[in-house]
Enzyme design. Structure first.
Site, short mmCIF file in Angstrom:
data_model
loop_
_atom_site.label_atom_id
_atom_site.label_comp_id
_atom_site.label_asym_id
_atom_site.label_seq_id
_atom_site.Cartn_x
_atom_site.Cartn_y
_atom_site.Cartn_z
N TYR A 135 -1.08 -0.20 10.67
CA TYR A 135 -1.74 -1.43 9.90
C TYR A 135 -0.63 -0.72 8.91
CZ TYR A 135 -2.87 -1.46 5.27
OH TYR A 135 -3.65 -1.49 3.81
N THR A 185 0.42 -0.86 0.20
CA THR A 185 -0.10 -0.10 -0.07
C THR A 185 0.52 1.34 0.45
OG1 THR A 185 -1.74 0.97 1.28
CG2 THR A 185 0.02 -0.28 2.38
N ASP A 186 0.39 2.34 -0.65
CA ASP A 186 0.81 3.72 -0.52
C ASP A 186 1.43 4.00 0.88
OD1 ASP A 186 -1.62 4.07 0.22
OD2 ASP A 186 -2.08 5.60 -1.35
N GLU A 187 0.48 3.60 2.01
CA GLU A 187 0.17 3.84 3.01
C GLU A 187 1.78 3.66 3.56
OE1 GLU A 187 -3.11 3.66 5.10
OE2 GLU A 187 -4.46 3.61 3.99
N LYS A 212 2.41 -3.49 7.19
CA LYS A 212 2.48 -3.34 5.50
C LYS A 212 4.00 -3.05 5.92
CE LYS A 212 -0.19 -4.53 3.15
NZ LYS A 212 -0.57 -5.60 2.60
#
Ligand code: NAD
Ligand code: TYD
Length: 339
Positions: A153, A125-127, A157
């Site tokens: 989260y 994810t870009d997060e 990741k």
């Protein structure tokens, strides 16, 4: 070619299974999913009886079950979608995020090393890049942007991404990683912004917007994400990371107002609530690498994608109503009970 798709009973994984089964009818697709609250087996009903599809209920952290599946299937490719994926839940209960997202990814890669595979693809994810300021629209995440996470989260990741790249460097495991922006489309669990707002609006319930609703996300139609992963597993270079996003930045409040407008619901349903802890301000992907190296470009414009998504939730009311009532959890028992 046999592909194990983990987390295929969830939102993006199920869309990926549909995309692959349609495009490559000769491939064997095996879905490995433990059916957490986010997994809904009824989503896979249309492929369940196809001879080149198999569903296996197991946890990616369960080494014995994972090894058994690799032994039986001898897969060529693993695409790892399985994850705890909701930021708000990670704030309430980080432990399960560390378990599934980190230990689960390592367990899968250990099986890949043991049995040998052509590709392990980690869906990220870009997060993992943290956030960008709202007043610098010139800044974007590239693959070289340092990882700088905000939530349990995104931290879990990021840890999985680093482990994946470490397995490439240390053991030579043929891996790729994709870091995608926010997805929307059919079969998204009604806890995420867009399906939650659609479902609440349809039920005339309040639409809870965090803070002032000014946070920005870069929205991509789920099918475009699936096509990007398809390209990466076939043509991507091992050991590489690919950012996936469509330059479609929107403020949360503008999305919620658009949903009200499209459904003919009053904006008075919008309720501003306390901000999310550590709330990331803005995500924005620079997709230049996947475009120039693999020729990927998003195909669905937001105005078309959001209309198709709203239409889907209107036409498939039963899908999200059984989730809201909890009834969907009985589906596995009904289909597989006693087998
Ligand atoms: P989701 O929550 O809808 O689905 C997750 C699926 O994984 C569910 O079917 C669940 O049952 C399964 N699962 C969870 N823990 C498991 C375990 N221990 N063993 C086996 N299966 C397990 O998630 P999603 O939105 O489809 O996201 C899929 C992947 O894409 C995730 O890795 C997420 O981090 C990533 N991602 C999501 C988005 C997005 O906007 N939704 C954007 C970028 C990346
Ligand atoms: P979400 O769909 O949870 O995705 P992520 O946090 O992974 O980007 O949330 C998208 C944006 O919408 C995020 O800025 C938080 C906001 N949001 C709300 O304002 N209200 C809500 O009820 C939810 C679920 C999200």
């Amino acid at each position: 070619m046999t592909i194990i798709v983990t987390g295929g009973a969830g939102f993006i994984g199920s869309n990926f299974i549909f995309h692959m089964m349609k495009k490559y009818p000769s491939y064997r697709i095996v879905c490995l999913d433990s059916l957490t609250y986010a997994g809904n087996l009824s989503t896979l009903e249309s492929v369940m009886d196809q001879s080149n599809f198999r569903f296996v209920k197991a946890d990616i952290c369960d080494r014995e079950a994972v090894d058994r599946l690799f032994e039986e299937e001898r897969p060529d490719v693993i695409v790892n979608f399985a994850a705890e994926s909701h930021v708000d839940r990670s704030i309430e209960n980080p432990g399960v995020f560390l378990q599934t997202n980190i230990i689960g990814t390592a367990t899968l890669m250990d099986a890949c090393r043991k049995y040998g595979i052509e590709r392990f693809h980690q869906v990220s994810t870009d997060e993992v890049y943290g956030d960008l300021p709202l007043d610098r629209p010139d800044l974007f995440f590239t693959e070289k942007t340092p990882l700088h996470t905000s939530s349990p989260y995104s931290s879990s990741k990021a840890a999985a991404d680093l482990l994946t790249l470490a397995y490439y460097r240390t053991y030579g495991l043929p891996v790729t990683v994709s870091r995608c922006s926010n997805n929307y489309g059919p079969y998204q669990f009604p806890e995420k912004l867009i399906p939650l707002m659609i479902a609440n609006a349809l039920d005339d319930k309040p639409l809870p917007v965090y803070g002032k609703g000014e946070n920005v996300r870069d929205w991509l139609y789920v099918e475009d994400h699936c096509k990007a992963i398809d390209l990466i597993i076939h043509k991507g270079k091992v050991g590489e990371v690919y950012n996936v996003g469509g330059h479609n930045e929107m403020r949360n409040i503008d999305i919620v107002k658009l949903i009200c407008e499209k459904l003919g619901k009053p904006e008075s349903l919008i309720t501003y609530i306390a901000d999310r802890k550590g709330h990331d301000l803005r995500y924005a992907i620079d997709p230049a690498k996947i475009h120039s190296e693999l020729g990927w470009l998003p195909e669905t414009k937001f105005k078309d994608g959001i209309s198709a998504t709203i239409e889907w939730y209107l036409d498939n009311r039963e899908w999200w109503e059984t989730i809201r009532s909890g009834e969907y959890k009985n589906y596995y028992e009904k289909m597989y009970g006693g087998k």
